[in-house]
Design a protein around this motif. Structure first.
Motif, PDB file in Angstrom:
ATOM      1  N   VAL A 163       1.304  -1.381   0.143  1.00 32.52           N
ATOM      2  CA  VAL A 163       0.044   0.396   0.015  1.00 32.52           C
ATOM      3  C   VAL A 163       1.138   1.349  -0.385  1.00 32.52           C
ATOM      4  CG1 VAL A 163      -1.669   0.671   0.959  1.00 32.52           C
ATOM      5  CG2 VAL A 163      -2.194  -1.112   1.077  1.00 32.52           C
ATOM      6  N   GLY A 164       0.326   2.084  -0.738  1.00 32.07           N
ATOM      7  CA  GLY A 164       1.297   3.463  -0.977  1.00 32.07           C
ATOM      8  C   GLY A 164       0.962   4.203  -1.954  1.00 32.07           C
ATOM      9  N   ILE A 165       1.825   4.624  -2.772  1.00 35.47           N
ATOM     10  CA  ILE A 165       0.935   5.548  -3.652  1.00 35.47           C
ATOM     11  C   ILE A 165       1.026   5.392  -5.121  1.00 35.47           C
ATOM     12  CG2 ILE A 165       2.481   7.377  -5.749  1.00 35.47           C
ATOM     13  CD1 ILE A 165       3.617   8.466  -3.241  1.00 35.47           C
ATOM     14  N   SER A 400      -9.189  -5.654  -4.715  1.00 32.41           N
ATOM     15  CA  SER A 400      -9.580  -6.895  -6.114  1.00 32.41           C
ATOM     16  C   SER A 400      -7.862  -7.224  -6.288  1.00 32.41           C
ATOM     17  CB  SER A 400      -9.856  -6.606  -7.381  1.00 32.41           C
ATOM     18  OG  SER A 400      -8.537  -4.715  -7.718  1.00 32.41           O
ATOM     19  N   LEU A 401      -6.937  -6.504  -5.597  1.00 38.57           N
ATOM     20  CA  LEU A 401      -5.017  -7.599  -5.939  1.00 38.57           C
ATOM     21  C   LEU A 401      -5.815  -7.996  -4.097  1.00 38.57           C
ATOM     22  CD1 LEU A 401      -3.356  -3.789  -6.427  1.00 38.57           C
ATOM     23  CD2 LEU A 401      -3.504  -6.104  -7.563  1.00 38.57           C
ATOM     24  N   SER A 402      -6.029  -7.894  -3.270  1.00 38.42           N
ATOM     25  CA  SER A 402      -5.660  -8.140  -1.969  1.00 38.42           C
ATOM     26  C   SER A 402      -6.737  -9.971  -1.974  1.00 38.42           C
ATOM     27  CB  SER A 402      -6.461  -7.778  -0.567  1.00 38.42           C
ATOM     28  OG  SER A 402      -7.803  -7.078  -0.722  1.00 38.42           O
ATOM     29  N   GLU A 403      -7.699  -9.681  -2.702  1.00 37.74           N
ATOM     30  CA  GLU A 403      -8.325 -10.781  -2.834  1.00 37.74           C
ATOM     31  C   GLU A 403      -7.055 -11.904  -3.722  1.00 37.74           C
ATOM     32  OE1 GLU A 403     -12.200 -10.090  -4.131  1.00 37.74           O
ATOM     33  OE2 GLU A 403     -12.922  -9.739  -1.982  1.00 37.74           O
ATOM     34  N   ALA A 421      -9.128  -0.153   6.333  1.00 37.02           N
ATOM     35  CA  ALA A 421      -7.558  -0.231   5.867  1.00 37.02           C
ATOM     36  C   ALA A 421      -7.400   0.448   5.279  1.00 37.02           C
ATOM     37  CB  ALA A 421      -7.194  -1.333   6.313  1.00 37.02           C
ATOM     38  N   ILE A 422      -7.174   0.686   4.530  1.00 35.71           N
ATOM     39  CA  ILE A 422      -7.409   1.819   3.513  1.00 35.71           C
ATOM     40  C   ILE A 422      -7.201   2.602   3.314  1.00 35.71           C
ATOM     41  CG2 ILE A 422      -9.137   1.566   1.816  1.00 35.71           C
ATOM     42  CD1 ILE A 422      -5.514   1.678   0.525  1.00 35.71           C
ATOM     43  N   ALA A 439      -3.944   0.257  -2.973  1.00 36.99           N
ATOM     44  CA  ALA A 439      -2.843  -0.935  -3.324  1.00 36.99           C
ATOM     45  C   ALA A 439      -2.496  -0.461  -4.809  1.00 36.99           C
ATOM     46  CB  ALA A 439      -3.460  -2.303  -3.249  1.00 36.99           C
ATOM     47  N   ALA A 440      -1.095  -1.046  -4.936  1.00 40.19           N
ATOM     48  CA  ALA A 440      -0.522  -0.861  -6.118  1.00 40.19           C
ATOM     49  C   ALA A 440       0.058  -2.545  -6.657  1.00 40.19           C
ATOM     50  CB  ALA A 440       0.660  -0.216  -5.521  1.00 40.19           C
TER      51      ALA A 440
END
Length: 596
Positions: A163-165, A400-403, A421-422, A439-440
């Motif tokens: 998680v970031g820019i 979507s990325l976490s899943e 969280a986000i 998330a990136a």
């Protein structure tokens, strides 16, 4: 007349002839009919004497509970406190308290430390570069990456995402910041504030504050306020448990949106590669307007910036390709971005490119942390609508990325907790001069491929960024802006490569391909917010169209298996006489099969 004669008299001639042979099938059938008739008569005789209880069915009475009583009942149920419920609530809100005490030090520590170090090294140049895209000073990008890593470590349920820019969100933040700067009356001769230095433009009295606020100060004030509102929206979505909304943002829609926004990002960074001082175009058709401005001012290109940009591209592009081609053999990707940033900074410093060739540089980056400051409440009415689109994209990408990585590695994530969280990754940092995060994909892939096991790697990444913030940041004073623009453009390769997947996407689902094209074109040619709205509306229209006109196919059995496939698509399929099997594709990924 004898009984036998009576029976023969009651039967038809054909039945009488056949009934003489008891071994014939008709004879047997006749005997069964006689027995059945006799049994039925006996059952009816007995049934007349058997009393049956009367069955009474009463309807349930609907309660006349009004909305107020319903809300009070829900609040009483949810607000009841017990030690067990309080403990479960705390553990659910802070997942780190569940997995950290069970952390396997020998098994996981090496992978987490390695991945954290590598992602931290990659985040330093990217944070500085994406700050330029968001219209902010470099230090604010470093702040954002630092706080996001720490907060997601505490609240996140995914073990792998970084998680970031994120470039698309930085673009949307930058558009909002530039619009508000123009409204406030700041000179917009430069699309971004002077990085680290007080602007040469005359400072204005900020009517939303009691003190003098220059352009860069007002820019981060707008950015942090948008970030605060986006976080509030995301936390509200988590509270009302609307995590299922991400299901309706299909992969085709998100991919098309990111690709379309990538063209806008590339266009906004092209002027830095040429060393042009142009205002950022906002609104509908900003991509075309920006290119018109670039070609009209192409004669003012700074030769030093152009040569530096070409050299950086010649180094970054092949090395990035080598990293991807040999990622299975390399234990860690080559940190080529950091190498380019260090080399370019040294060349700019010792070659005095700013003094001799008027090359635009980053300027002074302060060390340490600034005092916290609340968002500007008076700006909320102006940026509340912009924050809606930013919050939706942020939570959709994150969920979507976490899943996706949870399914890949065999664990589960909670969509609503991910939104908490986000959301708090945006609310809390907004008080510390930060802008929106999510998330990136690129950094998540690097994190996974370098051995990440848990979010403890995020703490290591935060420590790397903390070292830069406290000690190393001022050394990037002479870094050219064109180098930062090149880094941003090179990181768009993944989104632009989606064009390679179009033939495969077309063969799988033509409707998804059309959704991708519509969303991509509207995001690039109109604007990011309008493009997202057009994509969502068109996707919903396609879902309605597919449900109203389902595709029905007759199926046949594949020989030697239990698999049914479409008769119109494959040959040599087996069918059973008297049975017809068909499938109805009412929507993507859903098949209803019937046999008749």
């Amino acid at each position: 007349m004898s009984s036998e004669g009576k029976e023969q008299h009651d039967l038809s001639p054909r039945d009488s002839a056949e009934g003489n042979d008891p071994s014939s099938p008709s004879g047997i059938h006749l005997e069964l009919q006689r027995e059945s008739s006799t049994d039925m008569k006996q059952f009816e005789t007995n049934d007349q004497c058997r009393p049956y209880p009367r069955i009474l069915i009463e309807r349930q009475e609907k309660s006349n509970t009004n909305f107020k009583q319903f809300v009070i009942k829900k609040l009483q149920k949810n607000c009841q406190c017990s030690p067990t419920k309080a403990k479960n609530m705390i553990l659910g809100f802070l997942p780190v308290l569940q997995w950290l005490p069970k952390y396997d030090l020998k098994k996981n520590i090496l992978g987490d430390v390695m991945s954290g170090l590598i992602v931290g090294i990659l985040l330093v140049p990217q944070s500085i570069a994406y700050s330029l895209l968001a219209g902010q000073e470099p230090v604010y990008g470093l702040y954002t990456s630092f706080f996001a890593s720490i907060i997601y470590f505490l609240l996140g349920t995914s073990r792998h995402i970084s998680v970031g820019i994120f470039g698309v969100l930085c673009l949307m933040i930058g558009e909002t910041v530039d619009r508000e700067l123009q409204k406030a009356g700041y000179d917009n001769a430069h699309s971004a504030p002077s990085l680290g230095m007080v602007s040469n433009v005359s400072t204005l009295l900020n009517h939303t504050s009691d003190r003098i606020c220059d352009k860069s100060c007002y820019a981060i004030m707008v950015g942090s306020t948008v970030t605060f509102m986006a976080g509030v929206y995301q936390v509200a979505m988590g509270f009302f448990q609307v995590g299922f909304v991400s299901v309706y943002l299909s992969d085709a829609l998100l991919s098309g949106f990111v690709t379309g926004a990538s063209f806008t990002i590339l266009t906004s960074q092209a002027k830095y590669l040429l060393g042009l001082n142009l205002p950022r175009s906002n609104g509908v058709g900003s991509l075309i307007t920006t290119w018109i401005h670039i070609f009209r001012n192409i004669h003012e290109t700074n030769t030093c910036d152009l040569i530096t940009s070409l050299l950086c591209l010649l180094v970054l592009l092949p090395t990035k390709e080598l990293n991807e081609h040999f990622k299975s053999k390399l234990k860690a990707p080559i940190p080529v971005e950091l190498v380019v940033v260090v080399a370019a900074t040294l060349a700019s410093h010792f070659g005095k490119l700013h003094e001799n060739y008027d090359s635009s540089i980053a300027g002074h980056i302060p060390t340490g942390f600034m005092p916290p400051r609340v968002p500007e409440w008076n700006l909320i009415p102006s940026v509340a609508v912009d924050a809606i689109a930013i919050s939706i994209i942020g939570f959709a990408i994150t969920v979507s990325l976490s899943e996706m990585f949870a399914k890949k590695h065999g664990y589960t994530v909670r969509a609503n907790q991910e939104m908490y969280a986000i959301g708090f990754c945006n609310i809390i940092p907004s008080f510390f001069h930060c802008f929106t995060t999510s998330a990136a994909l690129a950094k998540t892939l690097v994190k996974e491929s370098t051995g990440c096991q848990t979010q403890l790697s995020g703490v290591v990444t935060a420590l790397v960024l903390l070292l830069v913030l406290l000690v190393i940041a001022p050394l990037f004073y002479s870094l050219q802006k064109c180098v930062l623009g090149v880094i941003t453009i090179v990181n768009l390769r993944g989104a632009l490569r989606k064009f390679r997947d179009l033939p495969k996407m077309w063969s799988i689902s033509r409707m998804d391909t059309v959704i991708w094209f519509v969303t991509m074109l509207s995001s690039a040619l109109l604007s990011t917010e309008i493009g997202l709205l057009v994509g969502v509306c068109f996707s919903m229209f396609c879902v309605i169209l597919r449900t109203q006109k389902p595709k029905i196919s007759l199926l046949g059995l594949v020989e030697g298996s239990e698999v049914f496939e479409s008769l119109s698509a494959y040959k040599n399929l087996q069918t059973k006489p008297g049975i017809k099997s068909c499938s109805t594709n009412r929507s993507r990924g859903f098949r209803v099969t019937r046999s008749y």
